[in-house]
Design a protein around this motif. Sequence first.
Motif, PDB file in Angstrom:
ATOM      1  N   ARG A 105     -11.201   0.217   3.342  1.00  0.00           N
ATOM      2  CA  ARG A 105     -10.917   1.612   2.964  1.00  0.00           C
ATOM      3  C   ARG A 105      -9.741   2.204   3.736  1.00  0.00           C
ATOM      4  O   ARG A 105      -8.880   2.865   3.137  1.00  0.00           O
ATOM      5  N   TYR A 106      -9.666   1.952   5.051  1.00  0.00           N
ATOM      6  CA  TYR A 106      -8.720   2.692   5.885  1.00  0.00           C
ATOM      7  C   TYR A 106      -7.501   1.888   6.350  1.00  0.00           C
ATOM      8  O   TYR A 106      -6.520   2.471   6.787  1.00  0.00           O
ATOM      9  N   SER A 118       0.821  -1.213   0.000  1.00  0.00           N
ATOM     10  CA  SER A 118       0.000   0.000   0.000  1.00  0.00           C
ATOM     11  C   SER A 118       0.857   1.265   0.000  1.00  0.00           C
ATOM     12  O   SER A 118       0.364   2.350  -0.336  1.00  0.00           O
ATOM     13  N   ARG A 144      -4.095  -0.327   5.920  1.00  0.00           N
ATOM     14  CA  ARG A 144      -3.009  -0.411   4.948  1.00  0.00           C
ATOM     15  C   ARG A 144      -2.492  -1.849   4.936  1.00  0.00           C
ATOM     16  O   ARG A 144      -1.835  -2.273   5.896  1.00  0.00           O
ATOM     17  N   TRP A 155      -5.617   8.025  -3.694  1.00  0.00           N
ATOM     18  CA  TRP A 155      -5.926   6.962  -2.735  1.00  0.00           C
ATOM     19  C   TRP A 155      -5.582   7.391  -1.315  1.00  0.00           C
ATOM     20  O   TRP A 155      -6.347   7.126  -0.379  1.00  0.00           O
ATOM     21  N   GLY A 161      -5.427   1.970  -5.020  1.00  0.00           N
ATOM     22  CA  GLY A 161      -6.586   1.593  -4.224  1.00  0.00           C
ATOM     23  C   GLY A 161      -7.224   0.316  -4.726  1.00  0.00           C
ATOM     24  O   GLY A 161      -6.715  -0.351  -5.627  1.00  0.00           O
ATOM     25  N   ALA A 171      -8.179   7.208   1.679  1.00  0.00           N
ATOM     26  CA  ALA A 171      -7.934   6.249   2.758  1.00  0.00           C
ATOM     27  C   ALA A 171      -7.589   6.923   4.083  1.00  0.00           C
ATOM     28  O   ALA A 171      -7.154   6.244   5.018  1.00  0.00           O
TER      29      ALA A 171
END
Length: 555
Positions: A397-398, A246, A400, A352, A253, A356
């Motif tokens: 979404r959040y 990430s 890593r 992204w 993303g 994020a």
Amino acid sequence: MKAPNTPQAAQLLVDCLIEQGCDRVFTVPGESFLQVLDGLGQQSTIDVVTCRQEGGVSFMACADGAMTGRPGVAFVTRGPGATNASIGVHVAMQDSQPMILFVGDVDSEMRDREGFQEVDFAAFFGPIAKWAARIDSADRIPEYVARAYAMAVSGRPGPVVLALPEDMLGRDTSAKPRPRVERSAQAPCPDAMQAMIAMIADAASPIAIIGGAGWNAKAREHFQIFAERLGIPVATAFRRQDAISSSSKVYAGNLGYGPNPKLVERVKNADLILAIGARLGEATTDGYTVPPLIDGDRQLVHVHPDANELNSVYPADLAICASMDEFAESAALWDDGEAIDFDAGMQAHAEWEEWATAHPNGHTLDMGQAVQFMRDTLPADTIICNGAGNFSGWWHRYWRYEGFPTQLAPTCGAMGYGVPAAVAAALRFPQRTVVAVAGDGDFLMNGQELATAVQHDANMIVIVVDNSAYGTIRMHQEREFPGEDRISATRLVNPDFAALAAAYGGWSAKAATTDEFKDALSAAHGRNGLRLIHCTIDIEQLAASGASVSALRNR
């Protein structure tokens, strides 16, 4: 009375598994394969994990195969045991993960009479497995086991089901195990690689969609080198977010449910799609619209280890059948002297990063802030395991997904996967932090496997997000039939999950606010064994995308 020796056929089966490198099996024991259980009990090479329900067994085996690249192995009994386990077979098939399910079967003399718990397993599992068969001859056990391993790991990896007639397991045999089977290497055609590079050079806005069948650490490393050198934006297929680091400067993303709208527009506007390992299934492509199924203005390069997948749904302008690691290494090492340099990769990564990053949403327990705190607190190589439900979107979404493997999540959308997968991960990587995240409905699909975690000393954290509803279905319900008087079958009355974890012998805490979650996570991180945090949130906080009941009703 002296106990009899393990029958030769059953012992041969165990020896064949050892020869293939099997070091762990997951099971709920059954009388139909007592001989195999005896053989497993007389050796120390294979760890036997006793589970509480066959769905948990097959999910653990599926997750183990996803982590190792070798088939996860499960043993269940006939009839109810096998049908319970079928959910994991379905996940392994749709997720392209290697797995072998052994099913204790009825005695050969009892077949075709609808005997006790009898099922035609070849017919039952045939549509959802790569191969389903019955071993009728003890002498052919080595052949069937070797073929099962070869089938499970080759091409598009997937599940194999082998039925074991009870009388066959008790027979004498002088057969010997076959040598360990390895996945056949499939190097890409140099001409095809040259054609792909030429297509990239001619493109104005290419994008890669990666992750899927046969993806491994080598594929991850080399494809990242290739993409970063060219500057191509890289999106991951649905629930394949650990397919690239990430932190890579070209990571754009993830696709699937609730993606970044800016990423969706990039895919729609791309003039060249590089689909590497991904099947481009319904979830990844939002119903075959991102990218569109047929579009004359866009070219598609599709790379997959199984020729049957190429041109089966999306028509490819260039189809390359190759192993993911072999292809990625060839791409990373390719040098034809022509410099290709895009700046879109860095732009997509910046988009992204913005998407994020969680911002306070005003809820008492803000799940975005909770996941962001997790990200700041837990190690970067933490393995996140989840089943299906809106709750998973906050992590998609959040979080890593920095290491590999760090994401165990069913692309087929099966509920109840997270807790069993976390047990498998904690046993496979005891030195790493493992977290199962589950919704309240999702957790109770396989929450009984907390007992397995405690019994086998699995170090894992479980986070239960409780909104007293089947939240995903409630979201769809509010969209299609809004109104308090139209809510049907989605409300839940739940137990005290923290007390339940304590009853299993674990440590637990409750969190109803963001600060309480932070305190609970910090305390859990400092402990070992089973730890569970029971998070209670309002149904209004429906999804990471910002969807809420009131917003859906007021559209």
